[in-house]
Design an enzyme around this catalytic site. Sequence first.
Site, short mmCIF file in Angstrom:
data_model
loop_
_atom_site.label_atom_id
_atom_site.label_comp_id
_atom_site.label_asym_id
_atom_site.label_seq_id
_atom_site.Cartn_x
_atom_site.Cartn_y
_atom_site.Cartn_z
N HIS A 119 -25.00 96.93 76.03
CA HIS A 119 -25.77 97.52 77.13
C HIS A 119 -27.04 96.74 77.45
CE1 HIS A 119 -23.17 101.05 76.58
NE2 HIS A 119 -23.58 101.42 77.77
N GLY A 120 -27.57 96.02 76.49
CA GLY A 120 -28.78 95.27 76.79
C GLY A 120 -29.41 94.65 75.56
#
Length: 494
Positions: free
Chosen positions: A339-340
Amino acid sequence: MIDVNKLLAQLLYNPSDPVLFNSAFFFYFFAVFLLCYLAVSRSQQGRVWVYTIFSLYFFYKACGFYVGLVVLSAIVDFNLSRWIYNTTSHQVKKSLLIFSIILNIGLLFYFKYTDFFIGIINDVANGHITPLHLLLPIGISFYTFENLSYTIDVYRGEIKPVNRFMDYLFFLSFFPKLMMGPIVRAADFIPQIHQPYRLNGEDIGKGMALIVGGLFKKIVISDFIYQNFVQYIFDDPSKHTGLECLLGVYGYALVIYCDFSGYSDMAIGIARWTGFKIPANFDSPYQSSSITEFWRRWHISLSSWLRDYLYIPLGGNRKGKVRQYINLALTMLIGGFWHGASWNFIFWGGLHGAALAIDKVRIDSQKKRKTERSGFTAGLMKVGGVLLTFHFVCFCWIFFKAATFHDAWSLIHQIVYDFQPGIFIELYDGYAAVFWVMVLGFVLHFLPAKAELKMAGVLGRMPLAGSIAIMVIFIWLLVQVKSTQPMIPIYFQF
């Protein structure tokens, strides 16, 4: 007279105004696309070329010349997959697969995680490496996973590689799902390319229900709640009471669900109108009575991808219970990192991984006991499970949304030590519209699936002119309530 400069400015990429499904430009884009697509609808190759050209232009409008990465990825994996399929040497096949994985993950790593690891090196070794501040290409996480699943499936012998490059580029660049998913498997999508284009009443009704519902979730619920309440809470939680922070967390749970699922619904609806069926990406996840069930209902395309291409290859449940729990935790840690490039996302993934492992212990224990519960007791346990699961997911959302660990713990501190329930009336007076939209959002979320099917059936039985009229009226109503500046979808950053 037509202002040529203004027209060119609209047609060229503008980093401060990327094309979105809920932007005015998209409605013009989609109308022109549909006219061209229908004009060549009887030609399979014509549909492929029109769809691919419009998809690449759509991606260009979203992130400029990074569109070249999609084309480059398609060229590399199209050729590697054919090489993997045609070679008879197992060792060569495996080497080519590893090469494909390194290229795809390497490209994703370079753009998404380079600065993160530079920061770690600087912190640990007291280094002074200058971050690259790379602009993350929109959608790279999604089409990277699609590339990987394609070459892995070819390597496993589960699918044959496509013969025409344009078919593969079409699959990879398909604009409804390009930037925010769902993550589509080639085995599900590519066979549909060769089917004749036919549109029936069910396709029209289901597509319209998904598009209208998606726009409503995104603009009326998600954007309104975020802009008028949630963003103020998460900007600096220490300035707000615990009650405000708790309601802000509940609000964010709706914001992220309605934002992402709304965009996914629009993508699936648009695909349905153009002759392609994409599996659902959400299934009322907050109705889940366990964290295991939640991950069967939330971001289904990512959950199933992680299961098939990470959890099972790690050993799944085939190497004993302890190893299974470790595999679950590791899969979710990697899912969080997907996701990041942030410790917050890793911690969020770790929380879910630990919860899945604990829930697996519970499920195994119940299977051994084989206890039967009465209808009332089972219903009570179901409600309790839903409430517990929802609040655990909300707790995890705090770390997902907060900019730093400090902000996350600050919000939790306010809820625990400075709740101040007495200010509810004053808070309600200031945010009554927001709270009623939140109530509406949760009520709609907990409606039975039959209600959506009934709506799709009604729309499907309407004449084409009536359907168009409803769509035009609905879009006009959305224009009246939406913000002047379209909000960037949350999952754009992933």
